[in-house]
Structures are given as structure tokens and as C-alpha cells.
Scaffold this active site. Structure first.
Site, PDB file in Angstrom:
ATOM      1  N   HIS A 263     -27.480 -18.838  -9.930  1.00 40.51           N
ATOM      2  CA  HIS A 263     -28.389 -20.006  -9.855  1.00 40.51           C
ATOM      3  C   HIS A 263     -27.704 -21.165 -10.580  1.00 40.51           C
ATOM      4  CE1 HIS A 263     -31.997 -22.220  -9.472  1.00 40.51           C
ATOM      5  NE2 HIS A 263     -32.791 -21.611 -10.352  1.00 40.51           N
ATOM      6  N   HIS A 304     -25.518 -20.462  -0.049  1.00 37.13           N
ATOM      7  CA  HIS A 304     -26.836 -20.823  -0.564  1.00 37.13           C
ATOM      8  C   HIS A 304     -27.881 -19.995   0.152  1.00 37.13           C
ATOM      9  CE1 HIS A 304     -30.244 -23.229  -1.889  1.00 37.13           C
ATOM     10  NE2 HIS A 304     -29.431 -23.630  -2.847  1.00 37.13           N
ATOM     11  N   ASP A 362     -23.096 -27.295  -6.635  1.00 35.48           N
ATOM     12  CA  ASP A 362     -22.415 -26.904  -7.877  1.00 35.48           C
ATOM     13  C   ASP A 362     -20.915 -27.025  -7.763  1.00 35.48           C
ATOM     14  OD1 ASP A 362     -24.661 -26.191  -9.462  1.00 35.48           O
ATOM     15  OD2 ASP A 362     -24.962 -24.556  -8.071  1.00 35.48           O
TER      16      ASP A 362
HETATM   17  N1  CMC Z   1     -18.328 -15.676  -1.663  1.00 33.06           N
HETATM   18  C1  CMC Z   1     -18.058 -14.665  -0.785  1.00 33.06           C
HETATM   19  N2  CMC Z   1     -18.972 -14.076  -0.012  1.00 33.06           N
HETATM   20  C2  CMC Z   1     -20.241 -14.524  -0.097  1.00 33.06           C
HETATM   21  C3  CMC Z   1     -20.596 -15.577  -0.963  1.00 33.06           C
HETATM   22  C4  CMC Z   1     -19.589 -16.165  -1.752  1.00 33.06           C
HETATM   23  N3  CMC Z   1     -19.881 -17.174  -2.603  1.00 33.06           N
HETATM   24  N4  CMC Z   1     -21.922 -15.828  -0.858  1.00 33.06           N
HETATM   25  C5  CMC Z   1     -22.371 -14.960   0.052  1.00 33.06           C
HETATM   26  N5  CMC Z   1     -21.364 -14.171   0.528  1.00 33.06           N
HETATM   27  C6  CMC Z   1     -21.469 -13.154   1.587  1.00 33.06           C
HETATM   28  C7  CMC Z   1     -22.208 -11.906   1.106  1.00 33.06           C
HETATM   29  O1  CMC Z   1     -21.315 -10.961   0.542  1.00 33.06           O
HETATM   30  C8  CMC Z   1     -22.829 -11.430   2.405  1.00 33.06           C
HETATM   31  O2  CMC Z   1     -21.824 -10.802   3.167  1.00 33.06           O
HETATM   32  P1  CMC Z   1     -22.209  -9.577   4.183  1.00 33.06           P
HETATM   33  O3  CMC Z   1     -23.154 -10.177   5.184  1.00 33.06           O
HETATM   34  O4  CMC Z   1     -20.910  -9.156   4.781  1.00 33.06           O
HETATM   35  O5  CMC Z   1     -22.838  -8.527   3.324  1.00 33.06           O
HETATM   36  C9  CMC Z   1     -23.189 -12.726   3.135  1.00 33.06           C
HETATM   37  O6  CMC Z   1     -22.252 -13.714   2.637  1.00 33.06           O
HETATM   38  C10 CMC Z   1     -24.626 -13.196   2.889  1.00 33.06           C
HETATM   39  O7  CMC Z   1     -24.787 -13.366   1.478  1.00 33.06           O
HETATM   40  P2  CMC Z   1     -26.088 -13.016   0.632  1.00 33.06           P
HETATM   41  O8  CMC Z   1     -25.661 -12.530  -0.717  1.00 33.06           O
HETATM   42  O9  CMC Z   1     -26.986 -12.140   1.438  1.00 33.06           O
HETATM   43  O10 CMC Z   1     -26.752 -14.421   0.491  1.00 33.06           O
HETATM   44  P3  CMC Z   1     -27.932 -14.774  -0.495  1.00 33.06           P
HETATM   45  O11 CMC Z   1     -28.766 -15.787   0.225  1.00 33.06           O
HETATM   46  O12 CMC Z   1     -28.619 -13.548  -0.971  1.00 33.06           O
HETATM   47  O13 CMC Z   1     -27.190 -15.408  -1.759  1.00 33.06           O
HETATM   48  C11 CMC Z   1     -26.122 -16.975  -3.181  1.00 33.06           C
HETATM   49  C12 CMC Z   1     -27.004 -16.768  -1.939  1.00 33.06           C
HETATM   50  C13 CMC Z   1     -26.128 -18.445  -3.527  1.00 33.06           C
HETATM   51  C14 CMC Z   1     -26.683 -16.163  -4.361  1.00 33.06           C
HETATM   52  C15 CMC Z   1     -24.687 -16.484  -2.863  1.00 33.06           C
HETATM   53  O14 CMC Z   1     -24.175 -17.191  -1.743  1.00 33.06           O
HETATM   54  C16 CMC Z   1     -23.763 -16.656  -4.058  1.00 33.06           C
HETATM   55  O15 CMC Z   1     -23.750 -15.800  -4.931  1.00 33.06           O
HETATM   56  N6  CMC Z   1     -22.940 -17.783  -4.103  1.00 33.06           N
HETATM   57  C17 CMC Z   1     -22.070 -18.027  -5.238  1.00 33.06           C
HETATM   58  C18 CMC Z   1     -22.867 -18.520  -6.420  1.00 33.06           C
HETATM   59  C19 CMC Z   1     -23.347 -19.965  -6.259  1.00 33.06           C
HETATM   60  O16 CMC Z   1     -22.574 -20.852  -5.926  1.00 33.06           O
HETATM   61  N7  CMC Z   1     -24.641 -20.157  -6.548  1.00 33.06           N
HETATM   62  C20 CMC Z   1     -25.245 -21.486  -6.565  1.00 33.06           C
HETATM   63  C21 CMC Z   1     -26.235 -21.686  -5.497  1.00 33.06           C
HETATM   64  S1  CMC Z   1     -26.671 -23.423  -5.364  1.00 33.06           S
HETATM   65  C22 CMC Z   1     -27.489 -23.781  -6.824  1.00 33.06           C
HETATM   66  C23 CMC Z   1     -28.938 -23.532  -6.758  1.00 33.06           C
HETATM   67  O17 CMC Z   1     -29.623 -24.142  -5.915  1.00 33.06           O
HETATM   68  O18 CMC Z   1     -29.407 -22.723  -7.586  1.00 33.06           O
END
Ligand code: CMC
Length: 426
Positions: A263, A304, A362
Site C-alpha cells: 500500500h 494496482h 508510487d
Molecule cells: N511485479 C510482478 N508481478 C506482479 C506485480 C508486480 N508489481 N503485481 C502483480 N503481479 C502479478 C501477480 O503475481 C499475479 O500474477 P499471476 O496472475 O501469474 O498469479 C498478477 O500480476 C495479478 O496480481 P495480483 O497480486 O492478483 O494483483 P492484486 O490486485 O492482488 O495486487 C498490488 C495489487 C498493488 C498489491 C500488486 O500489484 C503489487 O504488489 N504491486 C507492487 C506494490 C505496489 O506498487 N503497491 C502500490 C499500489 S498503488 C498505491 C496505493 O494506491 O496504495
């Protein structure tokens, strides 16, 4: 005509009303489900609306973010942070005199009581600024214990003003603490972002030297972070607030939730990641690591939960980022080169394209804050400062109507009932 959904459970039929949204997805009202002896199952709230709200709307596929109906691009371009705070809290843009009064109300409440400032003496220089901020905000409840009637609208309004006003002062105090410098008092003559920068980087008793480019870029960062509907920290504020906890406790809970790298901690994690990559020739290897399912490494600042095409805040932030880099002559900063290369490769790679993973806010705010000379450990503190009007507006919205304590259900998968066995026979 009102829509309904019919659910058949064990031969019984249940009509569930569909509640129409003004914009975006409508929701199936499942409140009557418990009478049928079942619950819904939705870990991570992927398909569940936890409340109704009139504050912020996001369309993640179209890249739309609006506060009280106003697109974020217009607010970032034409407004200032305190005007956006007023809008979030009151639902309408302020008239000139309303904005002047609001600014005055904020300025009057910015100073921190010298006795209260001693809370920072309990921390060492190596303390994380988020830890200090969280403790200090929770501690404000001790100072304002006579204004904590959450059912009193005037008390709620006062808490909202206190929090928006005191957050920059407390945030700057965490910076002065980690850099072992004396605190600087807020100056009512300065704008909100300028005041914060002066309290961080100024000298006691000396006029502000803050550049207008820096103040305006930071003000934009605050606007872009001001609210984001029911994200993890805002939902935490609502959940804590639903127990009738006081607003300072609820916002401290939100600050704690924001701290995580998935987050608000992501902007700090972006810079740590760029430093770990360390060399432009290493970028491709790290992109491969991010794609490897056996490797927990993720590209910080990418992806995201809601935005699946682009993050509209990231587009606005890009311009601000370039303005700051130009003024600081930081275009050749090695970490920025790594960031640009990372963005380029990630945008071309099928792995990221297929999963709709784009740079989020970010990614750019981390680089901008780095160029401004703000230490990495302060980034999430700045996010918290920007997000405070959103948190407090959601808390006020929840309390202005009848509400229930937030109490999710679960799908129990543990042992069925069994009998206690004596310790000697286990
Ligand atoms: N790097 C590599 N792979 C990723 C990433 C990433 N940053 N983010 C998602 N994936 C992959 C994930 O492994 C999954 O792959 P598969 O379908 O093969 O299993 C797919 O993309 C879908 O990801 P998810 O984890 O189901 O997506 P989510 O909606 O649950 O998570 C997130 C969203 C923001 C937590 C995640 O993208 C992440 O951890 N990003 C990096 C951290 C980050 O930049 N966070 C700030 C978000 S913006 C600030 C805010 O508004 O809070």
C-alpha cells in the site's frame, strides 16, 4: 425497474435486491443472506462493497478518479490541496471566503503544544518516521480528550481540522528527529506544502527559502494522494471507527495499515528496489526475477488492485516529476536512469502487458521525492499526510449516518469439535 437476483439454496429461493450505483458497478444486497444460513466468501474484498459512499469514484478500467464528481486531472491542475481537503470534507468546492476561513482554521491549529512535542523524546534517532507519526497521532487523543464525542458533529468537525492541520507539523517533526535538528514552528504566512517543507528544511528564525516549484510539486503530490475510496487504510479507518473509537485512534490505525509495502509503503520500496538494482545493466535480470513465480520479488511501483490500464495519478505525477528533476538538475541521476529503463522494459514485456501491470503513482512520487532531497524513510509519512483528508472524510461520512460495527464472517476450515486430551497422553 428495480432489478433483483434470485438465489436458490437447498430448495429455498431468495430474492436479493440490486442497488444501483450513480456510476460504476451496481451491487447485490446480500444482507438478508444470513437468514438463509449462508455467508458470502470474498477474501481480499475482490467483489465486495463494504459501504456506500458519496466521496470518491474510481473506474479502474477507464483510468478515472473523481472526488465529489470532479476529475483528478482538473483538481491537480487547477486546485490546491487545502481546497481539495474542503471539497472532500464538505462535498462542494469552497467559495472564496469559505476557503479563506478554512485556511485560517487550519493555520491556527498547526502548532504542536510544547509539552506534547516531548513525545518525540521517547524515540531514538534511528526510529522509523512512520512509527513516530503513528504514535503521535494516536497520542493526540490524549490532548483533545474533551472533544471526542463522536456523535457530536461539532466535535467531529474540530477533529477533522486538527488532524489536517497537525499532520504536516508532526510529519516535519519526525524528519527533524531523524536528522537530529531542532523543531521549527509552523508559519501561518506560508502555504500548506511550503510550510511543511520549511519545517523540514528551514532554519529556526529564518525566512522560508522553499522554491515555488518544490512547494507546488509537493502540493500536487498531496492532492493526488488525498483520497482513493475504500483502499486498505481507509477501510481500516472505517473499521476502527465503527467500534466507536475516537478519530485520532482510527486515523492512527489507518497510518499503520498504510505502512505496508503493498500500500503506502510502496513509494519507499520503489527507491529501495532501484538502489538494490544499482546498475542499468541489471534491470533485465530484475525484470526476469519479477516474472519468476518461484521468486517472491515484485516490481515495486507496478500494478494496482483497481487500475488495470493506467493510473491517472501517475500521468499527472509524471509532469510534476519532470519539473522537479529539471530544477534540481537531476535528469542524470543514476537511479532515475534505472527507473526509466525499468519502465521501458516492463511496458514492452508480455508478462506485464497481459496482467495489465503499469507504473502506479508510487513509481513517480518516489523518484520526485528523492529529487527533492526527502529521505526514503519519509515517503510513506508524506503519503499519510496527503491521505489524511480522505481518511477523515470517510470517518465523518460513516458517522453522519446510522452505522454498524464492522464484523466480517469467515469460512471455518479448522478441526471439527474434539475432546481435550491430558498433556501426558498427547
Ligand atoms: N511485479 C510482478 N508481478 C506482479 C506485480 C508486480 N508489481 N503485481 C502483480 N503481479 C502479478 C501477480 O503475481 C499475479 O500474477 P499471476 O496472475 O501469474 O498469479 C498478477 O500480476 C495479478 O496480481 P495480483 O497480486 O492478483 O494483483 P492484486 O490486485 O492482488 O495486487 C498490488 C495489487 C498493488 C498489491 C500488486 O500489484 C503489487 O504488489 N504491486 C507492487 C506494490 C505496489 O506498487 N503497491 C502500490 C499500489 S498503488 C498505491 C496505493 O494506491 O496504495
Amino acid at each position: 425497474m428495480k432489478q433483483t437476483v434470485t438465489l436458490n439454496i437447498e430448495g429455498k429461493s431468495l430474492e436479493l435486491p440490486v442497488l444501483e450505483a450513480i456510476a460504476g458497478a451496481s451491487v447485490i444486497d446480500v444482507r438478508s443472506l444470513s437468514s438463509a444460513g449462508v455467508f458470502t466468501y470474498d477474501p481480499g474484498f475482490l467483489s465486495t462493497a463494504s459501504c456506500d459512499s458519496k466521496i470518491t469514484f474510481i473506474d479502474g478500467d477507464a483510468g478515472i478518479l473523481m472526488h465529489r464528481g470532479y476529475p483528478i486531472e482538473q483538481l491537480a491542475d487547477q486546485s490546491e490541496h487545502l481546497e481539495v481537503c474542503y471539497l472532500l470534507l464538505h462535498g462542494e468546492l469552497p467559495a472564496e471566503d469559505q476557503l479563506a476561513t478554512f485556511k485560517n482554521d487550519i493555520n491556527e491549529r498547526m502548532p504542536i503544544d510544547s509539552q506534547f512535542a516531548k513525545i518525540f523524546d521517547g524515540f531514538t534517532r534511528s526510529a522509523h518516521p512512520m512509527s513516530m507519526l503513528c504514535a503521535a497521532v494516536a497520542g493526540l487523543a490524549a490532548q483533545f480528550h474533551e472533544g471526542l464525542d463522536i456523535y457530536n458533529e461539532a466535535h467531529r468537525k474540530e477533529s477533522a481540522l486538527q488532524l489536517i492541520a497537525k499532520m504536516p507539523t508532526l510529519a516535519a517533526m519526525t524528519y527533524r528527529k531523524i536528522t537530529e535538528q531542532p523543531f521549527i514552528d509552523p508559519n501561518p504566512e506560508l502555504g500548506y506544502a511550503e510550510n511543511f517543507l520549511n519545517m523540514c528544511f528551514g532554519e529556526p528564525g529564518r525566512a522560508s527559502q522553499v522554491s515555488s516549484t518544490m512547494a507546488s510539486a509537493l502540493d500536487k503530490i498531496f492532492i493526488l494522494h488525498a483520497d482513493h475510496e475504500q483502499n486498505a487504510s481507509t477501510s481500516t479507518v472505517r473499521l476502527a471507527g465503527s467500534t466507536e473509537a475516537n478519530p485520532y485512534a482510527a486515523i492512527a490505525a489507518g497510518i499503520a495499515a498504510l505502512w505496508g509495502p503493498s500500500h503506502g509503503g510502496a513509494n519507499e520500496a520503489v527507491l529501495n528496489m532501484l538502489e538494490e538494482i544499482g546498475d542499468i545493466n541489471e534491470v533485465a535480470r530484475y525484470v526476469d526475477k519479477a516474472k519468476d513465480k518461484d521468486d517472491p520479488f515484485k516490481l515495486m511501483g507496478f500494478g494496482h488492485r483497481v487500475y488495470k490500464n493506467f493510473d491517472p495519478r501517475a500521468l499527472v505525477m509524471q509532469d510534476s516529476c519532470h519539473a522537479v528533476l529539471a530544477e534540481k538538475n537531476a535528469q542524470d541521476e543514476p537511479l532515475l536512469e534505472i527507473a526509466k529503463q525499468l519502465e521501458k522494459i516492463a511496458r514492452e514485456e508480455p508478462y506485464f502487458i497481459e496482467r495489465k501491470l503499469y507504473p502506479n503513482i508510487d513509481f513517480y512520487s518516489g523518484i520526485t521525492l528523492k529529487a527533492m532531497g526527502i529521505p526514503t524513510s519519509m515517503y510513506t509519512v508524506l503519503f499519510a499526510l496527503g491521505r489524511t483528508p480522505g481518511w477523515i472524510s470517510h470517518w465523518c461520512e460513516m458517522l453522519s449516518e446510522p452505522f454498524k460495527i464492522g464484523r466480517p464472517r469467515q469460512l471455518y476450515l479448522g478441526s471439527a469439535q474434539r475432546n481435550y486430551t491430558d498433556i501426558g497422553s498427547r
